[in-house]
Design a protein around this motif. Structure first.
Motif, mmCIF file in Angstrom:
data_model
loop_
_atom_site.group_PDB
_atom_site.id
_atom_site.type_symbol
_atom_site.label_atom_id
_atom_site.label_comp_id
_atom_site.label_asym_id
_atom_site.label_seq_id
_atom_site.Cartn_x
_atom_site.Cartn_y
_atom_site.Cartn_z
ATOM 1 N N GLY A 238 0.763 -1.247 0.000
ATOM 2 C CA GLY A 238 0.000 0.000 0.000
ATOM 3 C C GLY A 238 0.786 1.284 0.000
ATOM 4 N N ALA A 239 2.101 1.235 0.191
ATOM 5 C CA ALA A 239 2.885 2.472 0.148
ATOM 6 C C ALA A 239 2.841 3.062 -1.262
ATOM 7 N N THR A 240 2.648 4.351 -1.355
ATOM 8 C CA THR A 240 2.634 5.010 -2.668
ATOM 9 C C THR A 240 4.035 5.388 -3.114
ATOM 10 N N GLU A 241 4.954 5.505 -2.156
ATOM 11 C CA GLU A 241 6.347 5.815 -2.468
ATOM 12 C C GLU A 241 7.213 5.468 -1.271
ATOM 13 N N CYS A 242 8.495 5.222 -1.509
ATOM 14 C CA CYS A 242 9.426 4.890 -0.435
ATOM 15 C C CYS A 242 10.714 5.681 -0.625
ATOM 16 N N ILE A 243 11.320 6.120 0.468
ATOM 17 C CA ILE A 243 12.563 6.880 0.408
ATOM 18 C C ILE A 243 13.520 6.387 1.481
ATOM 19 N N SER A 244 14.811 6.573 1.232
ATOM 20 C CA SER A 244 15.850 6.230 2.196
ATOM 21 C C SER A 244 16.547 7.498 2.673
#
Length: 376
Positions: A238-244
């Motif tokens: 369900g995440a629309t985007e991921c960042i580190s």
């Protein structure tokens, strides 16, 4: 059952000293006393909290101890005055007890129980004795569950009867990881449709928060983790985007504010690090954001931040077991699972025989597992 009223010898993983890996041992498990139940554990997950016990950073722990708190099993026998379950029932041990009698249990605004480990040690049963021995030594309990033992004894406040159709190797996740994360979004934050959310930490709890945010109708769900291998699963759930954070030369909270304008409507910290807790708070909207602390930091640390962070209207709240009143809520959640209204199965990355518990901890340390389930 033929074992009722007798001492049972079985396999267990004993942590003899803080900092040591659990050691496979034969332990003796005494029969349950009044208001107690003895359970045969079928499946148990390895949670970061169990690793905190192993490492010696969980508060108020005595050693040697049998950890484990995310499990499912079958009632072997019951002590006098027990009415909530009978032998043969499928059950979930409750790491957050619900006595049903204290002022907190009677308060509809909280799922807290005054009998849990914040107020008294759960290294021993309520009568201040242990049901475990090994090599002639007393072994301590953990959270009144100690599910890293094939048989364990717990007070009736710490057990919930579940649907007999429930697959124990799956629903053990409801004992902690899934319920904690899913409920943090649904119950604690009360995420609203169309809102923006940020989740710090994409382990089993963080991924469950994502599922809760999606169920609640959030329009933007941002996953944050330094391990990019977790991004695909986060987006699947369900995440629309991921960042580190490692991809930026500025604090991650500033990145999130720039991405969203004033910050996210809801932020969740599911790691248990002081610095990421402050970052999660700072990344929420300055005028109306809500930050939910879900991860548990090591014992003895203190959270510090400038008062200005909350004077404009931000809210900082905590969440234990997702805000569910455990004894009454978890059976209903599992019924929802059986009716396909929620699906934590995707969190199970590894299933191992109990004898490979050390391998399970190694997978956790290496960041290669979401949830490792041990089968007896």
């Amino acid at each position: 059952m033929a074992t009722a009223g007798k001492v049972i010898k079985c396999r267990a993983a004993v942590i003899w000293e803080a900092g040591q890996m659990p050691s496979l041992e034969e332990v003796e498990v005494a029969p349950p006393r009044a208001h107690e139940i003895r359970v045969k554990i079928v499946a148990t997950g390895i949670c970061r909290t169990d690793d905190n016990v192993r490492a010696g950073v969980f508060p108020n722990i005595d050693y040697p101890v049998i950890a484990g708190h995310e499990a499912a099993g079958i009632v072997e026998s019951v002590g006098p005055k027990v009415t909530c379950v009978t032998p043969g029932d499928k059950v979930i041990p409750l790491c957050l007890a619900q006595c049903g009698e204290c002022t907190s249990c009677l308060n509809p605004k909280t799922n807290f129980c005054l009998k849990i480990h914040f107020f008294q040690s759960q290294n021993l049963m309520p009568d201040k004795t242990s049901r475990f021995t090994c090599k002639g030594k007393q072994v301590y309990h953990f959270l009144w569950t100690s599910t890293f033992s094939e048989y364990t004894v717990m007070p009736e406040a710490s057990i919930a009867k579940i649907d007999n159709a429930a697959p124990l190797e799956k629903v053990c996740l409801f004992g902690c990881g899934f319920s904690t994360g899913y409920g943090a979004a649904i119950n604690s934050a009360k995420v609203e449709p169309g809102s923006t959310c940020a989740i710090f930490g994409l382990g089993g709890v963080g991924l469950s928060i994502i599922m809760g945010c999606k169920t609640a109708g959030a329009s933007r769900i941002i996953g944050i983790d330094i391990n990019k291998e977790k991004f695909a699963k986060a987006k699947e759930l369900g995440a629309t985007e991921c960042i580190s954070p490692n991809d930026f030369n500025k604090p991650i909270e500033k990145v999130l504010v720039e991405m969203t304008g004033l910050g996210v409507d809801y932020s969740f910290e599911a790691i248990g690090h002081i610095d990421t807790q402050v970052a999660a708070l700072t990344s929420s909207r300055l005028d109306s954001g809500t930050c939910v602390l879900v991860g548990e930091p090591p014992s003895g640390l203190e959270l510090s931040f400038a008062p200005e962070l909350i004077l404009c209207g931000r809210k900082l709240i905590g969440s234990l077991l997702g805000g569910w009143k455990s004894k009454e809520a978890l059976p209903k959640l599992i019924s929802d699972y059986l009716n396909k209204k929620c699906n934590p199965d995707a969190l199970i990355s590894h299933t191992l025989p109990f004898e490979k518990i050390t391998e399970g901890f190694e997978l956790l340390h290496a960041g290669k597992s979401i949830r490792c389930i041990l089968m007896f």
